[in-house]
Scaffold this motif. Structure first.
Motif, PDB file in Angstrom:
ATOM      1  N   GLY A  79       0.821  -1.210   0.000  1.00 47.90           N
ATOM      2  CA  GLY A  79       0.000   0.000   0.000  1.00 47.90           C
ATOM      3  C   GLY A  79       0.849   1.252   0.000  1.00 47.90           C
ATOM      4  N   SER A  80       1.977   1.202  -0.692  1.00 49.17           N
ATOM      5  CA  SER A  80       2.904   2.325  -0.782  1.00 49.17           C
ATOM      6  C   SER A  80       3.538   2.339  -2.166  1.00 49.17           C
ATOM      7  CB  SER A  80       4.007   2.179   0.271  1.00 49.17           C
ATOM      8  OG  SER A  80       4.998   3.169   0.098  1.00 49.17           O
ATOM      9  N   THR A  81       3.822   3.516  -2.647  1.00 44.60           N
ATOM     10  CA  THR A  81       4.561   3.635  -3.915  1.00 44.60           C
ATOM     11  C   THR A  81       5.959   4.203  -3.682  1.00 44.60           C
ATOM     12  OG1 THR A  81       3.602   5.830  -4.298  1.00 44.60           O
ATOM     13  CG2 THR A  81       2.472   3.951  -5.310  1.00 44.60           C
ATOM     14  N   ARG A  82       6.316   4.416  -2.438  1.00 44.30           N
ATOM     15  CA  ARG A  82       7.617   4.994  -2.096  1.00 44.30           C
ATOM     16  C   ARG A  82       8.773   4.098  -2.506  1.00 44.30           C
ATOM     17  NH1 ARG A  82      10.297   5.813   2.186  1.00 44.30           N
ATOM     18  NH2 ARG A  82       9.380   4.094   3.326  1.00 44.30           N
ATOM     19  N   GLU A  83       9.824   4.707  -3.021  1.00 40.50           N
ATOM     20  CA  GLU A  83      11.067   3.978  -3.244  1.00 40.50           C
ATOM     21  C   GLU A  83      11.600   3.577  -1.880  1.00 40.50           C
ATOM     22  OE1 GLU A  83      12.577   2.948  -5.989  1.00 40.50           O
ATOM     23  OE2 GLU A  83      10.988   3.830  -7.216  1.00 40.50           O
ATOM     24  N   GLY A  84      12.105   2.389  -1.756  1.00 41.16           N
ATOM     25  CA  GLY A  84      12.662   1.950  -0.492  1.00 41.16           C
ATOM     26  C   GLY A  84      11.621   1.628   0.566  1.00 41.16           C
ATOM     27  N   SER A  85      10.375   1.483   0.181  1.00 42.59           N
ATOM     28  CA  SER A  85       9.303   1.171   1.123  1.00 42.59           C
ATOM     29  C   SER A  85       9.558  -0.166   1.808  1.00 42.59           C
ATOM     30  CB  SER A  85       7.965   1.117   0.374  1.00 42.59           C
ATOM     31  OG  SER A  85       6.986   0.432   1.120  1.00 42.59           O
ATOM     32  N   TYR A  86       9.450  -0.181   3.134  1.00 42.25           N
ATOM     33  CA  TYR A  86       9.591  -1.432   3.875  1.00 42.25           C
ATOM     34  C   TYR A  86       8.502  -2.417   3.476  1.00 42.25           C
ATOM     35  CZ  TYR A  86      12.436   1.600   6.840  1.00 42.25           C
ATOM     36  OH  TYR A  86      13.369   2.490   7.298  1.00 42.25           O
ATOM     37  N   ASN A  87       7.332  -1.901   3.152  1.00 48.25           N
ATOM     38  CA  ASN A  87       6.224  -2.779   2.790  1.00 48.25           C
ATOM     39  C   ASN A  87       6.379  -3.355   1.389  1.00 48.25           C
ATOM     40  OD1 ASN A  87       4.126  -2.928   5.058  1.00 48.25           O
ATOM     41  ND2 ASN A  87       4.919  -0.835   5.076  1.00 48.25           N
ATOM     42  N   LYS A  88       7.013  -2.612   0.493  1.00 50.41           N
ATOM     43  CA  LYS A  88       7.360  -3.204  -0.808  1.00 50.41           C
ATOM     44  C   LYS A  88       8.375  -4.327  -0.604  1.00 50.41           C
ATOM     45  CE  LYS A  88       6.751   0.553  -4.136  1.00 50.41           C
ATOM     46  NZ  LYS A  88       7.476   1.381  -5.116  1.00 50.41           N
ATOM     47  N   THR A  89       9.332  -4.104   0.285  1.00 46.53           N
ATOM     48  CA  THR A  89      10.323  -5.139   0.589  1.00 46.53           C
ATOM     49  C   THR A  89       9.634  -6.365   1.169  1.00 46.53           C
ATOM     50  OG1 THR A  89      12.002  -3.443   0.970  1.00 46.53           O
ATOM     51  CG2 THR A  89      12.453  -5.633   1.863  1.00 46.53           C
ATOM     52  N   LEU A  90       8.674  -6.152   2.070  1.00 45.94           N
ATOM     53  CA  LEU A  90       7.934  -7.256   2.671  1.00 45.94           C
ATOM     54  C   LEU A  90       7.108  -8.005   1.627  1.00 45.94           C
ATOM     55  CD1 LEU A  90       7.290  -8.642   5.390  1.00 45.94           C
ATOM     56  CD2 LEU A  90       5.354  -7.059   5.610  1.00 45.94           C
ATOM     57  N   ALA A  91       6.416  -7.273   0.752  1.00 45.32           N
ATOM     58  CA  ALA A  91       5.622  -7.916  -0.303  1.00 45.32           C
ATOM     59  C   ALA A  91       6.520  -8.692  -1.263  1.00 45.32           C
ATOM     60  CB  ALA A  91       4.803  -6.871  -1.061  1.00 45.32           C
ATOM     61  N   ARG A  92       7.660  -8.110  -1.602  1.00 44.12           N
ATOM     62  CA  ARG A  92       8.618  -8.784  -2.495  1.00 44.12           C
ATOM     63  C   ARG A  92       9.124 -10.076  -1.858  1.00 44.12           C
ATOM     64  NH1 ARG A  92      11.855  -4.871  -2.839  1.00 44.12           N
ATOM     65  NH2 ARG A  92      10.757  -3.885  -4.551  1.00 44.12           N
ATOM     66  N   LEU A  93       9.444 -10.020  -0.577  1.00 45.46           N
ATOM     67  CA  LEU A  93       9.928 -11.204   0.129  1.00 45.46           C
ATOM     68  C   LEU A  93       8.840 -12.274   0.185  1.00 45.46           C
ATOM     69  CD1 LEU A  93      12.089 -12.685   1.727  1.00 45.46           C
ATOM     70  CD2 LEU A  93      11.358 -11.402   3.759  1.00 45.46           C
ATOM     71  N   ALA A  94       7.613 -11.885   0.463  1.00 46.81           N
ATOM     72  CA  ALA A  94       6.497 -12.843   0.488  1.00 46.81           C
ATOM     73  C   ALA A  94       6.321 -13.491  -0.884  1.00 46.81           C
ATOM     74  CB  ALA A  94       5.215 -12.149   0.934  1.00 46.81           C
ATOM     75  N   GLN A  95       6.448 -12.696  -1.935  1.00 44.30           N
ATOM     76  CA  GLN A  95       6.342 -13.237  -3.303  1.00 44.30           C
ATOM     77  C   GLN A  95       7.469 -14.220  -3.574  1.00 44.30           C
ATOM     78  OE1 GLN A  95       8.473 -12.026  -6.177  1.00 44.30           O
ATOM     79  NE2 GLN A  95       7.461 -13.450  -7.550  1.00 44.30           N
ATOM     80  N   HIS A  96       8.676 -13.926  -3.117  1.00 45.86           N
ATOM     81  CA  HIS A  96       9.807 -14.844  -3.288  1.00 45.86           C
ATOM     82  C   HIS A  96       9.573 -16.156  -2.537  1.00 45.86           C
ATOM     83  CE1 HIS A  96      12.251 -12.191  -5.639  1.00 45.86           C
ATOM     84  NE2 HIS A  96      12.494 -11.333  -4.671  1.00 45.86           N
ATOM     85  N   ILE A  97       8.995 -16.060  -1.356  1.00 46.06           N
ATOM     86  CA  ILE A  97       8.670 -17.261  -0.585  1.00 46.06           C
ATOM     87  C   ILE A  97       7.689 -18.133  -1.368  1.00 46.06           C
ATOM     88  CG2 ILE A  97       7.460 -18.092   1.486  1.00 46.06           C
ATOM     89  CD1 ILE A  97       8.695 -15.629   2.954  1.00 46.06           C
TER      90      ILE A  97
END
Length: 191
Positions: free
Chosen positions: A8-26
């Motif tokens: 729910g963020s479009t920010r570069e370096g967003s912690y939540n983008k990192t979390l979503a990316r990690l979940a997708q990798h899992i």
């Protein structure tokens, strides 16, 4: 079975983008087709009933609704803004409900798939308050099924290593559990 991941963020370096990316990798590492998207690619004006009456829902809302419809399960990583969800996330959810085919309520895309929510924040509560609001919006507001498992990740500014993985083993296990339970629920829900 396919899972969609976004923050729910479009920010570069967003912690939540990192979390979503990690979940997708899992998901992908466990043989589940998972796709990560960025809400930056679906810009929508702030919801306004007069604007909707004049122009109808924005094309990007229709595109995002069509995207949601392609996946049986959806993982949302929600930042916390003033103890709630981001205006971006709420606006996206709201606009999607306004895209309606004849005879539809606009809620069908939410009611016909299963959701998992998690959130990351540099604060002590780890976006827990935004997750409470997001669960209410999804379950009560749009009638979605949301699995009970979730991760509220505190101190997100120090939670990830340089590769984007969680440093804490217990948090890694919890995120894996959320993704696994989402996949199981999505398969059952779709079946």
């Amino acid at each position: 079975m396919r899972l969609l991941f976004f923050a729910g963020s479009t920010r570069e370096g967003s912690y939540n983008k990192t979390l979503a990316r990690l979940a997708q990798h899992i998901a992908t590492a466990n043989g589940i087709e998972g796709v990560l998207v960025d809400l930056r690619d679906y810009p929508m004006p702030l919801y306004n009933g007069d604007l909707e009456a004049e122009q109808g829902p924005p094309q990007k809302a229709a595109e995002f609704k069509a995207l949601l419809a392609e996946y049986q399960g959806v993982f949302i990583a929600s930042p916390e803004y003033n103890s709630s969800v981001t205006p971006l996330l709420k606006n996206t959810i709201d606009w999607v409900t306004r895209v309606r085919a004849k005879g539809e309520t606009g809620l069908e895309v939410y009611k016909s798939r299963v959701f998992a929510i998690s959130g990351a924040s540099p604060g002590y509560y780890g976006a827990m308050r935004s997750l409470l609001n997001l669960r209410q919006i999804l379950e009560v507001g749009v009638g979605a099924t949301v699995i009970p498992q979730q991760l509220a990740l505190p101190r997100a500014n120090d939670a990830f290593d340089e590769a984007g993985s969680l440093k804490d083993k217990a948090q890694q296990t919890l995120l894996k559990d959320v993704v696994e339970k989402l996949a199981i629920a999505a398969k059952r829900f779709a079946g």
